[in-house]
Design a protein around this motif. Sequence first.
Motif, PDB file in Angstrom:
ATOM      1  N   THR A   1       0.868  -1.173   0.000  1.00 12.94           N
ATOM      2  CA  THR A   1       0.000   0.000   0.000  1.00 12.94           C
ATOM      3  C   THR A   1       0.911   1.231   0.000  1.00 12.94           C
ATOM      4  O   THR A   1       1.778   1.357   0.867  1.00 12.94           O
ATOM      5  CB  THR A   1      -0.910   0.023   1.242  1.00 12.94           C
ATOM      6  OG1 THR A   1      -1.649  -1.200   1.278  1.00 12.94           O
ATOM      7  CG2 THR A   1      -1.857   1.209   1.200  1.00 12.94           C
TER       8      THR A   1
ATOM      9  N   TRP B   1       1.377   5.636  -0.792  1.00 17.92           N
ATOM     10  CA  TRP B   1       0.762   6.959  -0.825  1.00 17.92           C
ATOM     11  C   TRP B   1       1.480   7.784  -1.881  1.00 17.92           C
ATOM     12  O   TRP B   1       2.699   7.921  -1.855  1.00 17.92           O
ATOM     13  CB  TRP B   1       0.877   7.624   0.542  1.00 17.92           C
ATOM     14  CG  TRP B   1       0.345   9.018   0.586  1.00 17.92           C
ATOM     15  CD1 TRP B   1       1.065  10.168   0.580  1.00 17.92           C
ATOM     16  CD2 TRP B   1      -1.027   9.399   0.642  1.00 17.92           C
ATOM     17  NE1 TRP B   1       0.226  11.250   0.639  1.00 17.92           N
ATOM     18  CE2 TRP B   1      -1.075  10.806   0.674  1.00 17.92           C
ATOM     19  CE3 TRP B   1      -2.225   8.693   0.668  1.00 17.92           C
ATOM     20  CZ2 TRP B   1      -2.261  11.508   0.727  1.00 17.92           C
ATOM     21  CZ3 TRP B   1      -3.421   9.398   0.722  1.00 17.92           C
ATOM     22  CH2 TRP B   1      -3.424  10.797   0.749  1.00 17.92           C
TER      23      TRP B   1
ATOM     24  N   GLU C   1      -3.995   7.013  -2.297  1.00 19.88           N
ATOM     25  CA  GLU C   1      -3.418   5.750  -1.858  1.00 19.88           C
ATOM     26  C   GLU C   1      -3.763   4.674  -2.887  1.00 19.88           C
ATOM     27  O   GLU C   1      -4.840   4.704  -3.484  1.00 19.88           O
ATOM     28  CB  GLU C   1      -3.995   5.384  -0.486  1.00 19.88           C
ATOM     29  CG  GLU C   1      -3.353   4.184   0.157  1.00 19.88           C
ATOM     30  CD  GLU C   1      -3.874   3.959   1.560  1.00 19.88           C
ATOM     31  OE1 GLU C   1      -3.267   4.493   2.503  1.00 19.88           O
ATOM     32  OE2 GLU C   1      -4.902   3.267   1.695  1.00 19.88           O
TER      33      GLU C   1
ATOM     34  N   VAL D   1       7.866  -0.174   5.730  1.00 20.65           N
ATOM     35  CA  VAL D   1       6.748   0.727   6.014  1.00 20.65           C
ATOM     36  C   VAL D   1       7.299   2.037   6.576  1.00 20.65           C
ATOM     37  O   VAL D   1       8.175   2.040   7.430  1.00 20.65           O
ATOM     38  CB  VAL D   1       5.771   0.083   7.025  1.00 20.65           C
ATOM     39  CG1 VAL D   1       4.704   1.080   7.447  1.00 20.65           C
ATOM     40  CG2 VAL D   1       5.124  -1.159   6.433  1.00 20.65           C
TER      41      VAL D   1
ATOM     42  N   THR E   1       9.975   6.560   2.280  1.00 17.86           N
ATOM     43  CA  THR E   1       9.568   7.276   1.074  1.00 17.86           C
ATOM     44  C   THR E   1      10.632   7.000   0.023  1.00 17.86           C
ATOM     45  O   THR E   1      11.814   7.237   0.250  1.00 17.86           O
ATOM     46  CB  THR E   1       9.442   8.792   1.322  1.00 17.86           C
ATOM     47  OG1 THR E   1       8.419   8.998   2.316  1.00 17.86           O
ATOM     48  CG2 THR E   1       9.053   9.530   0.057  1.00 17.86           C
TER      49      THR E   1
ATOM     50  N   THR F   1       5.289   6.855  -0.672  1.00 23.06           N
ATOM     51  CA  THR F   1       5.503   6.497   0.725  1.00 23.06           C
ATOM     52  C   THR F   1       4.821   5.154   0.982  1.00 23.06           C
ATOM     53  O   THR F   1       3.642   4.978   0.647  1.00 23.06           O
ATOM     54  CB  THR F   1       4.924   7.571   1.660  1.00 23.06           C
ATOM     55  OG1 THR F   1       5.550   8.823   1.352  1.00 23.06           O
ATOM     56  CG2 THR F   1       5.182   7.224   3.116  1.00 23.06           C
TER      57      THR F   1
ATOM     58  N   ARG G   1       2.954   2.587   3.011  1.00 16.51           N
ATOM     59  CA  ARG G   1       2.066   2.632   4.178  1.00 16.51           C
ATOM     60  C   ARG G   1       1.849   1.262   4.796  1.00 16.51           C
ATOM     61  O   ARG G   1       1.612   1.168   5.996  1.00 16.51           O
ATOM     62  CB  ARG G   1       0.733   3.235   3.781  1.00 16.51           C
ATOM     63  CG  ARG G   1       0.836   4.720   3.485  1.00 16.51           C
ATOM     64  CD  ARG G   1      -0.482   5.346   3.777  1.00 16.51           C
ATOM     65  NE  ARG G   1      -0.330   6.791   3.894  1.00 16.51           N
ATOM     66  CZ  ARG G   1      -1.334   7.612   3.783  1.00 16.51           C
ATOM     67  NH1 ARG G   1      -2.544   7.152   3.561  1.00 16.51           N
ATOM     68  NH2 ARG G   1      -1.143   8.906   3.922  1.00 16.51           N
TER      69      ARG G   1
END
Length: 167
Positions: free
Chosen positions: A90, A92, A99, A132, A135, A149, A151
Amino acid sequence: MHDQLTANDLEQMRKELDYRRITLRPQLLEEVKTARAFGDLSENFEYKAAKRDKNKNESRIRYLERMIETAHVIEDRSADDEVGLFDKVTVWFDEDEEEDVFQIVTTVKEDALRNRISNVSPAGKALLGHRVGDTVTVRVNDSYSYPLTIRAIEKQADDGSIQISEY
């Protein structure tokens, strides 16, 4: 160029190759013979369709043979908290404030419509090995890049459920 494929990818390709050589090829040859017997080949749609199908199968056989012959076998060696091969990630998009979820796969299993990206694509390369909260910068070319980024990471394995792409 050598494709980086898993042992499971190669096994799936070998099975498809065997099916196409042993089962499908004789069936398609028989269809061509049957359609040829219908007469005038210049206006015989069945013959043209049978030839097209036979040629498409032969092309796929050559493709699979070439892929198997030139493949480099890879394994996922990522840690439990790192993005690895077949994981769902996941991310961003900072620029778009959106997302999305991607699955990192090998080149023969990529499918943009299902959010499966290749491990050698710009985003796939950038994400692999990160954790996690990291970036990463996705470098599309010399003049364009964008940040992502991470997530969440959902660990996955190559269980053979994702089919090999047609081409």
